[in-house]
Design a protein around this motif. Structure first.
Motif, PDB file in Angstrom:
ATOM      1  N   GLY A 221       0.821  -1.199   0.000  1.00  0.00           N
ATOM      2  CA  GLY A 221       0.000   0.000   0.000  1.00  0.00           C
ATOM      3  C   GLY A 221       0.855   1.249   0.000  1.00  0.00           C
ATOM      4  O   GLY A 221       2.003   1.239   0.471  1.00  0.00           O
ATOM      5  N   ALA A 222       0.304   2.337  -0.517  1.00  0.00           N
ATOM      6  CA  ALA A 222       1.020   3.613  -0.560  1.00  0.00           C
ATOM      7  C   ALA A 222       1.305   4.100   0.853  1.00  0.00           C
ATOM      8  O   ALA A 222       0.462   4.001   1.751  1.00  0.00           O
ATOM      9  N   HIS A 223       2.504   4.635   1.036  1.00  0.00           N
ATOM     10  CA  HIS A 223       2.900   5.116   2.356  1.00  0.00           C
ATOM     11  C   HIS A 223       2.070   6.320   2.785  1.00  0.00           C
ATOM     12  O   HIS A 223       1.700   6.444   3.947  1.00  0.00           O
ATOM     13  N   GLU A 224       1.792   7.193   1.848  1.00  0.00           N
ATOM     14  CA  GLU A 224       0.964   8.371   2.086  1.00  0.00           C
ATOM     15  C   GLU A 224      -0.051   8.484   0.958  1.00  0.00           C
ATOM     16  O   GLU A 224       0.173   7.972  -0.134  1.00  0.00           O
ATOM     17  N   PRO A 225      -1.185   9.179   1.186  1.00  0.00           N
ATOM     18  CA  PRO A 225      -2.153   9.369   0.098  1.00  0.00           C
ATOM     19  C   PRO A 225      -1.500  10.034  -1.109  1.00  0.00           C
ATOM     20  O   PRO A 225      -0.814  11.047  -0.979  1.00  0.00           O
ATOM     21  N   GLY A 226      -1.672   9.434  -2.265  1.00  0.00           N
ATOM     22  CA  GLY A 226      -1.118   9.977  -3.491  1.00  0.00           C
ATOM     23  C   GLY A 226       0.329   9.647  -3.749  1.00  0.00           C
ATOM     24  O   GLY A 226       0.873   9.997  -4.800  1.00  0.00           O
ATOM     25  N   SER A 227       0.992   8.950  -2.814  1.00  0.00           N
ATOM     26  CA  SER A 227       2.404   8.611  -2.978  1.00  0.00           C
ATOM     27  C   SER A 227       2.566   7.360  -3.833  1.00  0.00           C
ATOM     28  O   SER A 227       1.737   6.453  -3.803  1.00  0.00           O
ATOM     29  N   ASN A 228       3.670   7.301  -4.588  1.00  0.00           N
ATOM     30  CA  ASN A 228       4.001   6.101  -5.347  1.00  0.00           C
ATOM     31  C   ASN A 228       4.945   5.172  -4.592  1.00  0.00           C
ATOM     32  O   ASN A 228       5.289   4.110  -5.086  1.00  0.00           O
ATOM     33  N   LEU A 229       5.381   5.596  -3.418  1.00  0.00           N
ATOM     34  CA  LEU A 229       6.233   4.762  -2.579  1.00  0.00           C
ATOM     35  C   LEU A 229       5.359   3.779  -1.800  1.00  0.00           C
ATOM     36  O   LEU A 229       4.426   4.191  -1.108  1.00  0.00           O
ATOM     37  N   LYS A 230       5.673   2.497  -1.930  1.00  0.00           N
ATOM     38  CA  LYS A 230       4.828   1.473  -1.312  1.00  0.00           C
ATOM     39  C   LYS A 230       5.634   0.567  -0.399  1.00  0.00           C
ATOM     40  O   LYS A 230       6.798   0.253  -0.657  1.00  0.00           O
ATOM     41  N   PHE A 231       4.967   0.168   0.669  1.00  0.00           N
ATOM     42  CA  PHE A 231       5.482  -0.843   1.591  1.00  0.00           C
ATOM     43  C   PHE A 231       4.370  -1.861   1.824  1.00  0.00           C
ATOM     44  O   PHE A 231       3.216  -1.643   1.451  1.00  0.00           O
ATOM     45  N   GLY A 232       4.712  -2.959   2.478  1.00  0.00           N
ATOM     46  CA  GLY A 232       3.681  -3.916   2.864  1.00  0.00           C
ATOM     47  C   GLY A 232       2.667  -3.266   3.796  1.00  0.00           C
ATOM     48  O   GLY A 232       3.039  -2.540   4.718  1.00  0.00           O
ATOM     49  N   ARG A 233       1.399  -3.520   3.560  1.00  0.00           N
ATOM     50  CA  ARG A 233       0.363  -2.935   4.417  1.00  0.00           C
ATOM     51  C   ARG A 233       0.489  -3.442   5.854  1.00  0.00           C
ATOM     52  O   ARG A 233       0.316  -2.675   6.804  1.00  0.00           O
ATOM     53  N   PHE A 234       0.764  -4.706   6.000  1.00  0.00           N
ATOM     54  CA  PHE A 234       0.955  -5.259   7.336  1.00  0.00           C
ATOM     55  C   PHE A 234       2.118  -4.572   8.040  1.00  0.00           C
ATOM     56  O   PHE A 234       2.020  -4.216   9.219  1.00  0.00           O
ATOM     57  N   THR A 235       3.215  -4.377   7.324  1.00  0.00           N
ATOM     58  CA  THR A 235       4.399  -3.757   7.919  1.00  0.00           C
ATOM     59  C   THR A 235       4.099  -2.346   8.393  1.00  0.00           C
ATOM     60  O   THR A 235       4.462  -1.955   9.515  1.00  0.00           O
ATOM     61  N   GLN A 236       3.440  -1.559   7.555  1.00  0.00           N
ATOM     62  CA  GLN A 236       3.138  -0.183   7.935  1.00  0.00           C
ATOM     63  C   GLN A 236       2.221  -0.124   9.156  1.00  0.00           C
ATOM     64  O   GLN A 236       2.418   0.698  10.064  1.00  0.00           O
ATOM     65  N   THR A 237       1.235  -0.992   9.182  1.00  0.00           N
ATOM     66  CA  THR A 237       0.300  -1.003  10.306  1.00  0.00           C
ATOM     67  C   THR A 237       0.985  -1.510  11.572  1.00  0.00           C
ATOM     68  O   THR A 237       0.762  -0.975  12.675  1.00  0.00           O
ATOM     69  N   LEU A 238       1.816  -2.536  11.429  1.00  0.00           N
ATOM     70  CA  LEU A 238       2.570  -3.059  12.564  1.00  0.00           C
ATOM     71  C   LEU A 238       3.447  -1.971  13.179  1.00  0.00           C
ATOM     72  O   LEU A 238       3.466  -1.788  14.411  1.00  0.00           O
ATOM     73  N   LEU A 239       4.186  -1.239  12.349  1.00  0.00           N
ATOM     74  CA  LEU A 239       5.073  -0.202  12.876  1.00  0.00           C
ATOM     75  C   LEU A 239       4.281   0.937  13.511  1.00  0.00           C
ATOM     76  O   LEU A 239       4.746   1.549  14.485  1.00  0.00           O
ATOM     77  N   LYS A 240       3.100   1.214  12.985  1.00  0.00           N
ATOM     78  CA  LYS A 240       2.241   2.213  13.627  1.00  0.00           C
ATOM     79  C   LYS A 240       1.901   1.765  15.056  1.00  0.00           C
ATOM     80  O   LYS A 240       1.935   2.573  15.995  1.00  0.00           O
ATOM     81  N   GLY A 241       1.578   0.503  15.216  1.00  0.00           N
ATOM     82  CA  GLY A 241       1.298  -0.009  16.548  1.00  0.00           C
ATOM     83  C   GLY A 241       2.521   0.022  17.447  1.00  0.00           C
ATOM     84  O   GLY A 241       2.445   0.436  18.612  1.00  0.00           O
ATOM     85  N   LEU A 242       3.675  -0.406  16.923  1.00  0.00           N
ATOM     86  CA  LEU A 242       4.899  -0.430  17.719  1.00  0.00           C
ATOM     87  C   LEU A 242       5.373   0.969  18.087  1.00  0.00           C
ATOM     88  O   LEU A 242       6.037   1.152  19.120  1.00  0.00           O
ATOM     89  N   ASN A 243       5.046   1.949  17.275  1.00  0.00           N
ATOM     90  CA  ASN A 243       5.433   3.334  17.574  1.00  0.00           C
ATOM     91  C   ASN A 243       4.638   3.930  18.727  1.00  0.00           C
ATOM     92  O   ASN A 243       4.929   5.042  19.158  1.00  0.00           O
ATOM     93  N   GLY A 244       3.635   3.208  19.208  1.00  0.00           N
ATOM     94  CA  GLY A 244       2.889   3.672  20.371  1.00  0.00           C
ATOM     95  C   GLY A 244       1.392   3.611  20.221  1.00  0.00           C
ATOM     96  O   GLY A 244       0.665   3.698  21.220  1.00  0.00           O
ATOM     97  N   SER A 245       0.896   3.446  19.004  1.00  0.00           N
ATOM     98  CA  SER A 245      -0.551   3.418  18.809  1.00  0.00           C
ATOM     99  C   SER A 245      -1.199   2.178  19.403  1.00  0.00           C
ATOM    100  O   SER A 245      -2.418   2.120  19.535  1.00  0.00           O
ATOM    101  N   SER A 246      -0.386   1.172  19.751  1.00  0.00           N
ATOM    102  CA  SER A 246      -0.910  -0.022  20.393  1.00  0.00           C
ATOM    103  C   SER A 246      -0.387  -0.161  21.828  1.00  0.00           C
ATOM    104  O   SER A 246      -0.357  -1.260  22.388  1.00  0.00           O
TER     105      SER A 246
END
Length: 385
Positions: A221-246
């Protein structure tokens, strides 16, 4: 190795694998026709780089500080829309490298009682005998073993059999689909860890969290809206949780426990990554679950996600919403949203043990809801007339 430093006491040894390049699985290459159309995954290589940077940035925030970081990344020669990585290049994730470097990592983890394993991988994967696997760069290279892969379930079981390991946190951003030729054919896993002794008692100190359940696909999935840079969706969500959101309040501090991540991931995806849309499923699952809520990281400088709705929900557009430290609608407010929006309010609040109020306001009429921001709150309903 990206990091090797002395740590007194319990420490973390990390191993990151990203497989984005499959050179033998192309037309005119390799040994099996059915493996000659496997696409490269630049997002898998970039996802591994992103996790490496996260580990380096949080090396002292981990529950057991990071002592070593071993990295293997097979990076396809696709230059556009890529993650700028200052720590590379890394050696490729070939079978030989995985066996050699993986064994060194495994032996470091089990060498001293009380140490912690952190493992992350991303690339093409599947389910084999109901176990999640990751395919390596050597896929389709050899007639002896065309399906070169790591069996992640066996890795988790090996750590469960180890009396020395205090905790193991394993993450796989790969598909879980069934591939009939792989499921029914002969294949040999790339073994870099001690084969589990079935007669040794298992312990429940291991977490294996995967991006896609059996039979499911994982997506980028795109890292930001409109961005062409992509990472795994699971990875991005996981890191969001590890950064403190979880994060949760425990033992007089905020930490991210491994056992709560799965329950948060789908909500975190909706709150922070709604630009991905809903056409492709997001179905992570816990292949191995620990008994205790073992902390992975103690994040700093974060806010907790908060989702506020009026009850009944069809009154949302009639009310403005504020987050306040007092139970009346007078400013100052921590956050606010004007009336008119009919969808849930996704926002964030500073963590703490003091009470906060979500207040629905319509003219002079207001309705407060008390809550305590000591964990993510995805379903706060403010009763309104």
């Amino acid at each position: 190795m990206l990091l090797d430093r002395p740590i007194n006491g319990s420490k973390t040894h990390a191993f990151v694998i990203g497989v984005g390049d499959y050179p033998h699985a192309k037309m005119g290459k390799g040994v099996q026709d059915n493996l000659r159309q496997v696409p490269d995954l630049p997002s898998a290589a970039d996802s591994a780089k992103l996790v490496c940077d996260w580990l380096l940035d949080h090396q002292d925030d981990l529950a057991s500080p990071l002592a070593t970081l071993e990295v293997l990344i097979s990076d396809p020669a696709i230059p556009n829309n890529r993650y700028g990585w200052a720590n590379g290049p890394a050696d490729p994730a070939t079978e030989a490298n995985v066996i050699a470097r993986g064994l060194e990592w495994y032996e470091r983890v089990v060498a001293k009682p009380g140490d912690v394993a952190f493992f992350y991988c991303c690339g093409h994967g599947a389910s084999h005998l109901q176990q999640p696997v990751l395919f390596l760069e050597d896929l389709n290279r050899s007639k002896v073993n065309a399906w070169t892969h790591i069996n992640l379930g066996q890795l988790a079981l090996s750590f469960r059999k180890s009396p020395a390991v205090a905790a193991a946190f394993l993450f796989s951003d790969a598909c879980g689909q069934y591939v009939p030729e792989f499921e029914l054919g002969k294949s040999q896993e790339s073994l870099f860890f001690e084969a589990p002794n079935l007669f040794v008692p298992s312990r429940n100190q291991v977490s294996l969290l995967c991006a896609a359940a059996e039979g499911q696909l994982a997506y980028e999935g795109a890292h930001e809206p409109g961005s062409n840079l992509k990472f795994g969706r699971f990875t991005q969500t996981l890191l969001k949780g590890l950064n403190g959101s979880s994060a949760r309040w425990s033992r007089n501090r905020f930490g991210v426990p491994c056992r709560d991540l799965l329950g948060d991931l789908k909500s975190l995806r909706r709150v922070f990554f709604d630009h991905w849309g809903d056409d492709e499923p997001f179905e992570p699952y816990q292949a191995v679950t620990p008994t205790d809520p073992l902390p992975i990281v103690y994040p700093t400088g974060f806010e907790l996600p908060l989702v506020v709705m009026t009850d009944p929900p069809d009154r949302m557009s009639d009310y403005g919403l504020v987050i306040s430290q007092q139970n009346i609608p007078d400013p100052p407010w921590l956050k606010n949203r004007n009336a008119g929006a009919s969808h849930a309010w996704h926002t964030t609040v500073p963590p703490g043990l003091d009470a906060l109020y979500a207040i629905a306001i319509r003219g002079q009429d207001y309705h407060p809801l008390l809550f305590q921001p000591k964990e993510p709150l995805f379903d706060q309903w403010v009763p309104v007339p």
